[in-house]
Design an enzyme around this catalytic site. Structure first.
Site: not given
Length: 180
Positions: A105-107
């Site tokens: 998730i995300c970065h």
């Protein structure tokens, strides 16, 4: 099943660790905190220090084969530290080579880019990773959650903390062997 949560000693976005951890635990899995160093990891709420969490296993001594799946929480610094650690990158790559499911998730997909496992895959992430994913041979999409079947394993990705419910629901189903 045992699920590895791979994080650096510092920089993980706390909610991206704790919410998936709870979802895995609630689904009957055994979450295991794996890091590059023993002791405790320092989580963050964006740029502010949050709680610390005890490390269960050190990546240099861990084996992808002893886990049923891998979760990569985000935070800006967390995946940047992980992608600079050869053992962490090899650990991630091993999940793909062994056909085990992975969720990021995300970065967190920065670590996937470094492990050279995004080529030919469709995934999402924090928008600033779009060019990195495309340059690594992946296809970036702006979706709440993306499940990519490629080869022998599945990859679940999401963009940001606001997508956590969809992310957790998706990876729990995928890790259980159910259709996304």
């Amino acid at each position: 099943m045992r699920i590895a949560f791979l994080v650096a000693p510092e920089g993980v976005e706390q909610v991206e660790l704790t919410e998936p951890w709870k979802a895995a635990s609630d689904a009957g899995h055994e979450p295991v905190l794996v890091s590059t160093e023993s002791g405790k990891i320092q989580a963050f709420n964006h740029l502010d220090k949050a709680d610390t969490f005890p490390v269960d296993e050190v990546v240099a001594e861990a084996s992808a084969g002893s886990f049923g799946g891998l979760v990569l929480p985000g935070g800006v610094a967390n995946p940047d530290f992980l992608r600079m650690d050869e053992k962490a990158v090899a650990f991630v790559r091993d999940f793909f080579e062994q056909g085990r499911p992975v969720a990021a998730i995300c970065h967190a997909p920065w670590t996937l880019v470094e492990a050279d496992v995004v080529r030919g895959r469709v995934l999402t992430s924090w928008p600033s990773l779009r060019t990195d994913i495309r340059n690594a041979g992946g296809t970036w999409v702006d979706e709440q959650v993306k499940i990519c079947d490629h080869g022998s394993n599945q990859l679940v990705t999401s963009r940001k903390p606001d997508d956590l419910k969809a992310f957790c629901d998706a990876f729990v189903h995928v890790f259980a062997g159910e259709a996304g």
